[in-house]
Design a protein around this motif. Structure first.
Motif, mmCIF file in Angstrom:
data_model
loop_
_atom_site.group_PDB
_atom_site.id
_atom_site.type_symbol
_atom_site.label_atom_id
_atom_site.label_comp_id
_atom_site.label_asym_id
_atom_site.label_seq_id
_atom_site.Cartn_x
_atom_site.Cartn_y
_atom_site.Cartn_z
ATOM 1 N N VAL A 66 -7.782 -3.824 -0.995
ATOM 2 C CA VAL A 66 -7.271 -2.486 -1.346
ATOM 3 C C VAL A 66 -5.771 -2.542 -1.655
ATOM 4 C CG1 VAL A 66 -9.075 -1.204 -0.140
ATOM 5 C CG2 VAL A 66 -7.002 -1.846 1.096
ATOM 6 N N ALA A 67 -5.278 -3.718 -1.968
ATOM 7 C CA ALA A 67 -3.853 -3.850 -2.312
ATOM 8 C C ALA A 67 -3.507 -2.879 -3.432
ATOM 9 C CB ALA A 67 -3.566 -5.279 -2.755
ATOM 10 N N LEU A 126 0.860 -1.188 0.000
ATOM 11 C CA LEU A 126 0.000 0.000 0.000
ATOM 12 C C LEU A 126 0.885 1.222 0.000
ATOM 13 C CD1 LEU A 126 -2.305 -0.962 3.012
ATOM 14 C CD2 LEU A 126 -3.062 -0.841 0.636
ATOM 15 N N SER A 127 0.363 2.306 -0.544
ATOM 16 C CA SER A 127 1.025 3.603 -0.357
ATOM 17 C C SER A 127 0.254 4.286 0.764
ATOM 18 C CB SER A 127 0.957 4.411 -1.653
ATOM 19 O OG SER A 127 1.343 5.741 -1.377
ATOM 20 N N VAL A 128 0.914 4.509 1.886
ATOM 21 C CA VAL A 128 0.220 5.094 3.031
ATOM 22 C C VAL A 128 0.860 6.439 3.357
ATOM 23 C CG1 VAL A 128 -0.514 4.774 5.419
ATOM 24 C CG2 VAL A 128 -0.286 2.793 3.915
ATOM 25 N N LYS A 164 4.006 7.047 1.504
ATOM 26 C CA LYS A 164 5.152 6.132 1.617
ATOM 27 C C LYS A 164 4.720 4.720 1.238
ATOM 28 C CE LYS A 164 7.368 8.566 5.385
ATOM 29 N NZ LYS A 164 7.184 8.749 6.783
ATOM 30 N N GLU A 165 5.595 4.034 0.509
ATOM 31 C CA GLU A 165 5.286 2.656 0.143
ATOM 32 C C GLU A 165 5.466 1.765 1.364
ATOM 33 O OE1 GLU A 165 4.002 2.032 -2.852
ATOM 34 O OE2 GLU A 165 4.258 4.182 -3.168
ATOM 35 N N MET A 166 4.472 0.943 1.649
ATOM 36 C CA MET A 166 4.534 0.060 2.816
ATOM 37 C C MET A 166 3.989 -1.295 2.417
ATOM 38 S SD MET A 166 3.300 2.492 5.926
ATOM 39 C CE MET A 166 4.161 4.027 6.293
ATOM 40 N N SER A 167 4.399 -2.309 3.170
ATOM 41 C CA SER A 167 3.827 -3.627 2.916
ATOM 42 C C SER A 167 3.599 -4.333 4.243
ATOM 43 C CB SER A 167 4.740 -4.453 2.009
ATOM 44 O OG SER A 167 5.967 -4.683 2.646
#
Ligand code: FES
Ligand code: FES
Length: 161
Positions: free
Chosen positions: A67-68, A6-8, A11-14
């Motif tokens: 929501v990936a 996800l972009s949260v 910032k890119e996060m997983s």
């Protein structure tokens, strides 16, 4: 377990999730973004409201897997880049739009979605848009006032509560 990216807040996060993992669980428990609150878990209170691809949603009612790849904004992403309060946050502070603050992150996210859709809402439109957000403290009046003020409208004539 599956990895969801996800972009949260830009910032890119997983995170590793199960099929049943809710978006709010990822935000709070895996990414440490505890500004998004859980008040009911039954899609009623709106405390968990975040933006997904620009639309406000209740993050307790969405599976993370669904929501990936999305762009998610939480209350932690609402301040100005220099860390100061956004116009909406500052208006809540100035007009006493919060007491305990539990509902406030969801209220701010909903207000931001409203003002994006309708930059100069009427009082009635603000009240209608907040239908999915419950506040147990304020009686809503000052929340509505804060949102109208954030939209640039003169709220001086509105009664104080
Ligand atoms: Fe999501 Fe209440 S925790 S609507
Ligand atoms: Fe307490 Fe809204 S300020 S629930």
């Amino acid at each position: 377990m599956t990895t969801v990216k996800l972009s949260v807040n830009g910032k890119e996060m997983s995170a590793e999730v199960e099929g049943r993992t809710l978006l709010v669980e990822v935000l709070r428990e895996k990414l440490g973004l505890t500004g998004t609150h859980v008040g009911c878990d039954t899609s009623q209170c709106g405390a968990c409201t975040v933006h997904v691809d620009g639309k406000s949603i209740k993050s307790c009612s969405v599976l993370a897997m669904d929501v990936a790849g999305a762009e998610v904004t939480t209350i932690e992403g609402m301040a100005n880049p220099d860390g100061s309060l956004s116009v909406i946050q500052a208006a809540f502070k100035e007009h006493h739009g919060l007491q305990c603050g539990f509902c406030t992150p969801g209220m701010v996210m909903t207000a931001a979605a409203l003002l994006k859709e309708n930059p100069k809402p009427t009082e009635g439109e603000v009240r209608a848009y907040l239908e999915g957000n419950i506040c147990r403290c304020t009686g809503y009046h000052n929340i509505v006032k804060a949102i109208l003020a954030a939209s640039g409208q003169d709220v001086a004539a509105m009664a104080a509560e």
